[in-house]
Design an enzyme around this catalytic site. Sequence first.
Site, short mmCIF file in Angstrom:
data_model
loop_
_atom_site.label_atom_id
_atom_site.label_comp_id
_atom_site.label_asym_id
_atom_site.label_seq_id
_atom_site.Cartn_x
_atom_site.Cartn_y
_atom_site.Cartn_z
N ALA A 15 1.06 -52.76 -25.96
CA ALA A 15 0.17 -52.84 -24.80
C ALA A 15 -0.05 -51.34 -24.71
O ALA A 15 0.49 -50.27 -24.85
CB ALA A 15 0.78 -53.22 -23.54
N GLU A 64 3.10 -59.48 -30.58
CA GLU A 64 2.78 -60.71 -29.85
C GLU A 64 1.43 -61.08 -30.07
O GLU A 64 1.52 -62.29 -30.32
CB GLU A 64 3.23 -60.49 -28.35
N GLU A 81 9.92 -52.97 -26.61
CA GLU A 81 9.86 -52.74 -25.37
C GLU A 81 11.14 -52.29 -24.52
O GLU A 81 10.87 -51.56 -23.49
CB GLU A 81 9.17 -53.97 -24.60
N1 T1G Z 1 0.03 -46.85 -25.26
C1 T1G Z 1 -0.37 -45.64 -25.10
N2 T1G Z 1 -0.33 -44.71 -25.77
C2 T1G Z 1 0.27 -44.80 -26.78
C3 T1G Z 1 0.84 -45.98 -27.28
C4 T1G Z 1 0.92 -47.20 -26.48
N3 T1G Z 1 1.34 -48.23 -26.70
N4 T1G Z 1 1.82 -45.91 -28.64
C5 T1G Z 1 1.40 -44.18 -28.79
N5 T1G Z 1 0.53 -43.54 -27.88
C6 T1G Z 1 0.04 -42.50 -27.92
C7 T1G Z 1 1.24 -41.42 -27.97
O1 T1G Z 1 1.48 -41.07 -26.37
C8 T1G Z 1 0.35 -40.43 -28.41
O2 T1G Z 1 -0.56 -39.98 -27.52
C9 T1G Z 1 -0.40 -40.97 -29.69
O3 T1G Z 1 -0.52 -42.34 -29.15
C10 T1G Z 1 0.16 -40.92 -30.96
O4 T1G Z 1 1.71 -41.46 -30.91
C11 T1G Z 1 3.11 -56.78 -23.32
C12 T1G Z 1 4.87 -54.55 -22.49
C13 T1G Z 1 3.01 -46.29 -32.55
C14 T1G Z 1 5.29 -45.82 -33.83
O5 T1G Z 1 6.58 -49.21 -27.30
O6 T1G Z 1 6.32 -46.12 -30.91
O7 T1G Z 1 3.50 -53.78 -25.77
O8 T1G Z 1 0.40 -37.65 -27.47
O9 T1G Z 1 2.85 -39.21 -31.30
O10 T1G Z 1 4.81 -40.56 -34.14
O11 T1G Z 1 4.95 -56.98 -24.41
O12 T1G Z 1 3.55 -44.01 -30.87
O13 T1G Z 1 -1.33 -37.78 -29.05
O14 T1G Z 1 -1.84 -38.04 -26.52
O15 T1G Z 1 4.08 -41.33 -31.31
O16 T1G Z 1 2.83 -41.70 -35.37
C15 T1G Z 1 5.23 -51.35 -27.01
C16 T1G Z 1 5.11 -47.10 -28.80
C17 T1G Z 1 4.44 -51.19 -25.71
C18 T1G Z 1 4.97 -48.49 -29.21
C19 T1G Z 1 3.19 -44.14 -33.64
N6 T1G Z 1 5.01 -50.52 -27.96
N7 T1G Z 1 4.62 -46.21 -29.94
O17 T1G Z 1 4.28 -42.92 -33.78
O18 T1G Z 1 2.79 -41.21 -33.00
S1 T1G Z 1 4.74 -52.22 -24.36
C20 T1G Z 1 5.58 -49.34 -28.02
C21 T1G Z 1 5.26 -45.77 -30.66
C22 T1G Z 1 4.26 -53.60 -24.82
C23 T1G Z 1 4.01 -56.25 -24.08
C24 T1G Z 1 4.71 -54.74 -23.98
C25 T1G Z 1 4.72 -44.77 -31.49
C26 T1G Z 1 4.26 -45.29 -32.85
P1 T1G Z 1 -0.86 -38.25 -27.66
P2 T1G Z 1 2.81 -40.68 -31.61
P3 T1G Z 1 3.70 -41.46 -34.18
#
Ligand code: T1G
Length: 693
Positions: free
Chosen positions: A63, A105, A125
């Site tokens: 998300a 999901e 999450e």
């Molecule tokens: N939402 C918004 N921005 C995101 C994002 C996300 N989910 N994931 C990454 N970014 C942005 C990050 O801030 C950065 O921005 C850029 O993308 C590159 O990321 C309903 C509740 C995917 C493994 O927890 O673990 O789904 O700094 O530097 O090292 O159940 O990003 O360039 O402006 O980290 O290659 C669950 C979170 C969400 C995954 C890539 N998902 N992301 O790593 O790049 S909650 C996560 C990561 C959810 C549902 C629920 C990592 C990555 P900027 P990065 P990276």
Amino acid sequence: MSDAVSYELKGRIAVITINNPPVNALSHGVRKGMQDAFNKLNADPGADAAVLVGGGRTFIAGADIREFGKPMQAPGLHEVLDQMEASKKPIVAALHGTALGGGLEVALTCHWRVGVASLQVGLPEVKLGLLPGAGGTQRLPRLVGPKMAADMITTGNFIGAKPALENGVIDEIVTDLVPGAVAFAEKVVAEKRPLRKVSELTDKVKNVDPKFFEEYRANLKKKVKGFLAPMHCLATVEAACTLPFAEGMKREAALFKELHDHPQRAAQIHIFFAEREAGKIPDIGPEVKPKEIKSAAVIGAGTMGGGIAMNFANVGIPVKILEMEQAALDRGLAVIRKNYETSVARGSTTQATIDKALSLISGTLSYDEIGQADIVIEAVFENMDIKKQVFGKLDQVMKQGAILASNTSTLDIDEIASATKRPEAVIGTHFFSPANVMRLLENVRGKDSSKETIATVMELGKKIRKVPALAGNCFGFIGNRMLHGYTREAAELLLEGAMPWDVDRVIVEFGLPMGPFQMGDLAGIDVGWRVRQGKGTPPEKHNRIADRLYELGRYGQKTQAGYYKYDGRNGTPDPVVEKLIVDTSAEFGISRRKISDEEILYRCMLPLVNVGAQILDEGIAIRSSDIDVIYVYGYGFPAYRGGPMFWAEQMGLEKVLGLIRKYEQEHGSRWKPAPLLQKLVDEKKGWAAAKKA
Ligand code: T1G
């Protein structure tokens, strides 16, 4: 179709592509685009099935985290997922990069999933103080069973394509993603396979012994340390094994809301973005190219040197450790080997992995053998004269273009650099003990450190799987400079009425792994005494108790007696220390008083905030969230409180200033509020307003 989602027919297969760089997060635009695309699919006579794929480097990585805490725009994710699952035509998810959170999901709601060999999937999450809120907690157990689902959801750890295939998360590993997925979809259509809905699978979630969850919960309880989300995550997996799907989904939604509305969620999401922000240096743009580090050298095979070397070997970079004597070198290399063998014994890595790492670590007694390394990190005794000698030597032997870094935890980087003719190549790279474990790398820019040198060590920090943050040059940089106020107040509290075990209990209950006196006993009371002697300043009242313990030969864990008496690593209160403290108060004419837990907490934590504000004002820290990253990844500050600066802002800077002013009246000028704090309170602004241009 919307910009974020495209729809294209390949033969009779509709390829639906998500385009929302950088990680195809499920923003409102993506959700709306998906809704339109699946409506189109089911109305399209030319399409028999669909392939859902992510454009760019990855499938959906979750998300859009930036949307949490804000009103959700329709369609919500559940609406889109219900529409997908109800599709009359098969949907195949084509997975690459990282299919995470809401992304996995979405994939679990598709009828089939294929992925490339480099795929990573996970439900992280819990790391954001949340749980998978779009059916992941109900669908994943139905595919992989309760044990694996509980492991993945309560830890947030990713798994690769092979275990995903072996456990039924994906149905096939394909070489060429879209063509492979289209071929898979065509096979499903040709074989008239019935639509398979994960939500209807029951084999793996029925008749699960309730004892499984009792035992799992008991073990998890020992590990969660104040984090709320892991236990909620487990409760949802239990719901998947005890309730029908629709009821389980309601339970998931209720527990998700509890976490979403809890302050821990905001704190952990703050740290998620703060960690990424810390890597951005305002005056160093993309035009500054980091140097590539293909080889390294470390000066000193002590605890820090050995740990630093392991970081390089762990990511495949050959590293040479230099020592003055063979015995010291052998000792250091033996400790490294033992650390690796312990990790194998614990099952956190494999023999093959450590054999490879060990093959990349070598030792030498000669400076001439390290000259070609791309970076050298000095990790010798914390003494300026010794460090300048080493840097003078490095200046002679290191190739031009090499980075000359110091692991000093307090000393002046500019003075160290003055021992060389290339101060632009000199920088601080402050690791935290144990250096192969602690995730923080506090890089310290000197006045002459070049942008290229800075960019290189910031990039290197990520490469060796650390969280890099940049500090300006001052005594103790960011972390240790702030720590002084914390340990000072803790010592003062002992004179006024508290006992070491009172202070440590409050700090541990607040969420740190140990209190200041347990930390003192681990680091060694003799080490603290030597640092004070090294300063050559007259003894201070608040250090009297520590000095007395030193004079009694109570150095802490290493002498099985310090602030506590020890049985191995287990410390217990000691009446000898109690008497020593009461006597010392009497000696200073201090009448001891009952001190509340709240006062102990504020007296220990608020100096971090006050000095943090001063550091921010001086530009030693680029932004307040860098300070939070440093304390969470370097000093064990609980991520579910967001770091000291975030914690203070949540409490309200006006209240913080009020308390600091109160302690200034009661305890004097050491509590003088940082001017920036006063200014922000006057202007009713937060730390963000303090960020230097
Ligand atoms: N939402 C918004 N921005 C995101 C994002 C996300 N989910 N994931 C990454 N970014 C942005 C990050 O801030 C950065 O921005 C850029 O993308 C590159 O990321 C309903 C509740 C995917 C493994 O927890 O673990 O789904 O700094 O530097 O090292 O159940 O990003 O360039 O402006 O980290 O290659 C669950 C979170 C969400 C995954 C890539 N998902 N992301 O790593 O790049 S909650 C996560 C990561 C959810 C549902 C629920 C990592 C990555 P900027 P990065 P990276």
